[in-house]
Write a protein that holds these residues in place. Structure first.
Motif, PDB file in Angstrom:
ATOM      1  N   ILE A  19       0.896  -1.159  -0.066  1.00  0.00           N
ATOM      2  CA  ILE A  19      -0.177  -0.036  -0.262  1.00  0.00           C
ATOM      3  C   ILE A  19       0.982   1.237  -0.050  1.00  0.00           C
ATOM      4  CG2 ILE A  19      -2.135  -0.963   1.041  1.00  0.00           C
ATOM      5  CD1 ILE A  19      -1.077   0.281   3.733  1.00  0.00           C
ATOM      6  N   GLY A  20       0.479   2.198  -0.534  1.00  0.00           N
ATOM      7  CA  GLY A  20       1.323   3.552  -0.673  1.00  0.00           C
ATOM      8  C   GLY A  20       0.674   4.438  -0.055  1.00  0.00           C
ATOM      9  N   GLN A  21       1.577   5.429   0.583  1.00  0.00           N
ATOM     10  CA  GLN A  21       1.057   6.472   1.364  1.00  0.00           C
ATOM     11  C   GLN A  21       0.605   7.598   0.506  1.00  0.00           C
ATOM     12  OE1 GLN A  21       4.077   7.739   4.259  1.00  0.00           O
ATOM     13  NE2 GLN A  21       2.655   8.824   5.436  1.00  0.00           N
ATOM     14  N   ALA A  22      -0.416   8.054   0.909  1.00  0.00           N
ATOM     15  CA  ALA A  22      -0.914   9.540   0.000  1.00  0.00           C
ATOM     16  C   ALA A  22       0.024  10.298   0.315  1.00  0.00           C
ATOM     17  CB  ALA A  22      -2.323   9.577   0.069  1.00  0.00           C
ATOM     18  N   LEU A 170       7.206  -1.894   7.576  1.00  0.00           N
ATOM     19  CA  LEU A 170       5.692  -1.891   7.793  1.00  0.00           C
ATOM     20  C   LEU A 170       5.271  -3.244   7.149  1.00  0.00           C
ATOM     21  CD1 LEU A 170       3.000  -0.768   8.949  1.00  0.00           C
ATOM     22  CD2 LEU A 170       2.817   0.531   6.842  1.00  0.00           C
ATOM     23  N   ASP A 171       4.680  -3.967   7.532  1.00  0.00           N
ATOM     24  CA  ASP A 171       3.996  -5.210   7.056  1.00  0.00           C
ATOM     25  C   ASP A 171       2.574  -5.052   6.771  1.00  0.00           C
ATOM     26  OD1 ASP A 171       6.668  -6.403   7.287  1.00  0.00           O
ATOM     27  OD2 ASP A 171       6.366  -7.373   8.884  1.00  0.00           O
ATOM     28  N   VAL A 172       1.912  -5.470   5.909  1.00  0.00           N
ATOM     29  CA  VAL A 172       0.441  -5.418   5.605  1.00  0.00           C
ATOM     30  C   VAL A 172       0.115  -6.967   5.217  1.00  0.00           C
ATOM     31  CG1 VAL A 172      -1.214  -4.246   4.375  1.00  0.00           C
ATOM     32  CG2 VAL A 172       0.897  -3.069   4.863  1.00  0.00           C
ATOM     33  N   ALA A 173      -0.942  -7.230   5.860  1.00  0.00           N
ATOM     34  CA  ALA A 173      -1.461  -8.610   5.721  1.00  0.00           C
ATOM     35  C   ALA A 173      -2.443  -8.725   4.524  1.00  0.00           C
ATOM     36  CB  ALA A 173      -2.081  -9.352   6.918  1.00  0.00           C
ATOM     37  N   PRO A 174      -2.866  -9.542   3.889  1.00  0.00           N
ATOM     38  CA  PRO A 174      -3.939  -9.641   2.982  1.00  0.00           C
ATOM     39  C   PRO A 174      -5.030  -8.761   3.184  1.00  0.00           C
ATOM     40  CG  PRO A 174      -2.860 -11.774   2.891  1.00  0.00           C
ATOM     41  CD  PRO A 174      -2.405 -10.869   3.719  1.00  0.00           C
ATOM     42  N   ASP A 175      -5.489  -9.040   4.557  1.00  0.00           N
ATOM     43  CA  ASP A 175      -6.792  -8.494   5.051  1.00  0.00           C
ATOM     44  C   ASP A 175      -6.526  -7.002   5.490  1.00  0.00           C
ATOM     45  OD1 ASP A 175      -5.337  -8.710   7.346  1.00  0.00           O
ATOM     46  OD2 ASP A 175      -6.915  -9.833   8.608  1.00  0.00           O
ATOM     47  N   GLY A 176      -5.360  -6.458   5.241  1.00  0.00           N
ATOM     48  CA  GLY A 176      -5.079  -5.058   5.645  1.00  0.00           C
ATOM     49  C   GLY A 176      -4.357  -4.705   6.922  1.00  0.00           C
ATOM     50  N   ALA A 177      -4.496  -5.833   8.048  1.00  0.00           N
ATOM     51  CA  ALA A 177      -3.730  -5.578   9.093  1.00  0.00           C
ATOM     52  C   ALA A 177      -2.369  -4.971   8.845  1.00  0.00           C
ATOM     53  CB  ALA A 177      -3.992  -6.873   9.853  1.00  0.00           C
ATOM     54  N   LEU A 178      -1.968  -4.186   9.703  1.00  0.00           N
ATOM     55  CA  LEU A 178      -0.704  -3.427   9.795  1.00  0.00           C
ATOM     56  C   LEU A 178       0.009  -4.048  10.997  1.00  0.00           C
ATOM     57  CD1 LEU A 178      -1.715   0.412   9.185  1.00  0.00           C
ATOM     58  CD2 LEU A 178      -1.371  -1.793   7.484  1.00  0.00           C
ATOM     59  N   ARG A 179       1.284  -4.394  10.771  1.00  0.00           N
ATOM     60  CA  ARG A 179       2.207  -4.736  11.698  1.00  0.00           C
ATOM     61  C   ARG A 179       3.259  -3.686  11.582  1.00  0.00           C
ATOM     62  NH1 ARG A 179       4.485 -10.707  11.957  1.00  0.00           N
ATOM     63  NH2 ARG A 179       5.393 -10.089  10.029  1.00  0.00           N
ATOM     64  N   VAL A 180       3.631  -2.875  12.605  1.00  0.00           N
ATOM     65  CA  VAL A 180       5.001  -2.175  12.664  1.00  0.00           C
ATOM     66  C   VAL A 180       6.231  -2.772  13.389  1.00  0.00           C
ATOM     67  CG1 VAL A 180       5.905   0.171  13.559  1.00  0.00           C
ATOM     68  CG2 VAL A 180       3.456  -0.085  12.860  1.00  0.00           C
ATOM     69  N   VAL A 181       7.248  -2.778  12.480  1.00  0.00           N
ATOM     70  CA  VAL A 181       8.296  -3.437  13.038  1.00  0.00           C
ATOM     71  C   VAL A 181       9.556  -2.648  13.217  1.00  0.00           C
ATOM     72  CG1 VAL A 181      10.130  -5.455  12.680  1.00  0.00           C
ATOM     73  CG2 VAL A 181       7.688  -5.627  11.947  1.00  0.00           C
ATOM     74  N   ASP A 182      10.067  -2.472  14.596  1.00  0.00           N
ATOM     75  CA  ASP A 182      11.267  -2.013  15.079  1.00  0.00           C
ATOM     76  C   ASP A 182      12.615  -2.621  15.386  1.00  0.00           C
ATOM     77  OD1 ASP A 182      11.678   1.093  15.089  1.00  0.00           O
ATOM     78  OD2 ASP A 182      12.274   0.395  17.238  1.00  0.00           O
ATOM     79  N   TYR A 183      13.639  -2.620  14.801  1.00  0.00           N
ATOM     80  CA  TYR A 183      14.797  -3.389  14.970  1.00  0.00           C
ATOM     81  C   TYR A 183      15.565  -2.674  16.208  1.00  0.00           C
ATOM     82  CZ  TYR A 183      13.925  -4.923  10.444  1.00  0.00           C
ATOM     83  OH  TYR A 183      13.228  -5.409   9.350  1.00  0.00           O
TER      84      TYR A 183
END
Ligand code: SF4
Length: 313
Positions: A19-22, A170-183
């Motif tokens: 998904i892009g960011q407007a 940022l990971d996006v699942a097929p159902d649109g769920a977002l997962r923010v990942v920080d190392y």
């Protein structure tokens, strides 16, 4: 309510949905901006905020910070490779070229490794590769297709305040769920820093919720040194309260700036502060308050790496 789980590894290795960011058109009412790092500085110690954001005193990067920058760069590039090639060997092969790139872009980094200095560059590169092994212990990048990496996200809150920061991933699942990942590249002890890491993650969650209308399902901290995963699950109610906190923090910063009154707040974090020589709590004297308060610099604020786990973006 915010739920917290650590360590855990819920499966969310989704097929790619990009998904892009407007592009955002800023309302004319916006008159200030705040990054999670600078907000957390003020929350931790108002004087530290002043030294970094108003006086802009130089800070020599530590070896830990530079190693963190290098490991983040490798992990970002790793996902440029086709999935099947995202192996520990490939990650290890990226370490030296990414280091060369960083030193070309920021020649001052090489100063840490000058002849007679405390750190040997070969040993430094080996230690970065060892941290990457920690990454592969908790995640399989062949099964992931991040939607975004190192992306600047921003949102306007309270009509007047732009909040923004860089997401590691940022990971996006097929159902649109977002997962923010920080190392996180530091190691234990991290109790004193956990709240700062959580503050940063909630900051990102708030931006995503305000811009995309979706509360992230998971906010994930990946501690590479300890090969450990910490997951947080925010909800809208929590983010509404957090938004009020951020706005109140910004108003407190404005009041402190108008009054030129930034007080030291000593804590365990002082051990990692570069400005003890200017801090009254350590017998120092702050420099004269600048006549002109500099405008925020998003790239400067948001790209700095932590000296210790959970202390920055
Ligand atoms: S030494 Fe501690 S109290 Fe002083 S500015 Fe740094 S963080 Fe604040």
């Amino acid at each position: 309510m915010l739920s917290y789980r650590c360590p855990s590894l819920p499966g969310m290795t989704a097929d790619p949905v990009i998904i892009g960011q407007a592009p955002t058109q800023l309302p004319a009412t916006v008159r200030a901006s705040l990054s999670p790092s600078r907000a957390a500085d003020f929350k931790t110690c108002p004087l530290l905020y002043r030294f970094r954001s108003i006086d802009r005193l130089p800070e020599r990067p530590t070896v830990e910070q530079v190693r963190g920058t290098l490991v983040h760069a490798v992990l970002e590039r790793l996902f440029d490779l086709p999935p099947a090639e995202r192996t520990p060997t490939s990650a290890g092969d990226l370490v030296a070229p990414q280091w060369d790139r960083l030193v070309t872009e920021q020649p001052e980094l090489a100063g840490l490794f000058e002849a007679g200095g405390p750190v040997d560059v070969a040993e430094f590169l080996r230690s970065a590769a060892a941290l990457l092994e920690g990454y592969f212990a908790v995640e399989d990048p062949r099964r992931l297709e991040p939607a975004e990496r190192e992306s600047l996200i921003s949102a306007v809150v309270d009509d007047e305040l732009l909040i923004r920061g860089y997401l590691d991933r940022l990971d996006v699942a097929p159902d649109g769920a977002l997962r923010v990942v920080d190392y996180k590249t530091g190691g234990a002890p991290r109790e004193a820093f956990e709240s700062r890491a959580l503050f940063q993650l909630k900051f990102y969650a708030l931006v995503l919720w305000r811009t995309r209308g979706v509360v992230p399902r998971v906010l994930r901290l990946l501690y590479l040194r300890d090969a450990e995963v910490c997951d947080y699950t925010p909800d809208a109610e929590e983010l509404v309260r957090f938004e009020r906190t951020v706005v109140a923090l910004w108003r407190a910063i404005e009041q402190a700036t108008a009054a030129r009154d930034f007080r030291p707040r000593p804590s365990r974090l002082c051990d990692w502060c570069s400005h003890q020589a200017h801090c009254p709590s350590y017998g120092g004297t702050p420099p004269p308050f600048p006549e002109q308060v500099p405008a925020p610099d998003p790239s400067r604020d948001a790209r700095s790496r932590p000296a210790r786990p959970g202390t920055d973006e």
